[in-house]
Scaffold this motif. Structure first.
Motif, short mmCIF file in Angstrom:
data_model
loop_
_atom_site.label_atom_id
_atom_site.label_comp_id
_atom_site.label_asym_id
_atom_site.label_seq_id
_atom_site.Cartn_x
_atom_site.Cartn_y
_atom_site.Cartn_z
N ILE A 116 0.84 -1.20 0.00
CA ILE A 116 0.00 0.00 0.00
C ILE A 116 0.88 1.25 0.00
N THR A 130 2.06 1.84 -3.49
CA THR A 130 0.98 2.43 -4.29
C THR A 130 0.85 3.92 -3.99
N LYS A 172 -5.69 -4.94 -2.49
CA LYS A 172 -4.74 -3.95 -3.02
C LYS A 172 -5.38 -3.17 -4.16
#
Length: 148
Positions: A14, A17, A133
């Motif tokens: 995460i 990202t 995700k």
């Protein structure tokens, strides 16, 4: 507008990202934790290490976040405080905490805590899946698109 991350328990996938999204959208991103965390090299991304202690990172985020900022956390009491300030909150699995659902989330959290302490329920959240995700990435993209 900034993105804040309760980074102590935020999964690495995460964070990656978030790094890509912050650079792509030119959005300030701050990770807050009580230990050092590696962050992508960018003037938009910083890491704030707070002292160890109960809710120290949470308190820092509440003090710094502004209305309209996005905060990534799965900490429901923290989310409740941030929503009162006008911040937007999503979990690392892409679930939005809102003024409409936060009371129910707090009640369920308290109930589950009682169940765990009595030994009725054990364990924690399941491992993060590829779908989790993707759900997070989609929620983040929606937020960033709304801010433009």
């Amino acid at each position: 507008m900034s993105i804040w991350v309760d980074a102590d328990a935020c999964p690495n996938a995460i964070k990656e990202t978030l790094f890509r999204a912050a650079i792509r959208s030119k959005t300030a991103l701050t990770l807050v934790a009580n230990h050092s965390i590696h962050v992508a090299k960018s003037p938009l991304i910083k890491m704030v290490q707070v002292q160890s202690g109960f809710d120290v990172a949470d308190d820092y985020i509440v003090q710094q976040a502004q209305a309209g900022d996005l905060v990534i956390t799965s900490d429901i009491p923290l989310a409740a405080e941030l929503i009162e300030k006008g911040a937007l909150v999503i979990t690392s699995r892409g679930e939005a905490y809102t003024a409409q659902n936060i009371r129910q989330k707090l009640n369920m959290r308290d109930f589950m805590e009682t169940m765990r302490s009595s030994g009725e329920v054990g364990g924690g959240p399941s491992a993060m899946s590829a779908k989790d995700k993707q759900t997070f990435a989609n929620a983040l993209d929606r937020y960033l698109a709304q801010q433009r």
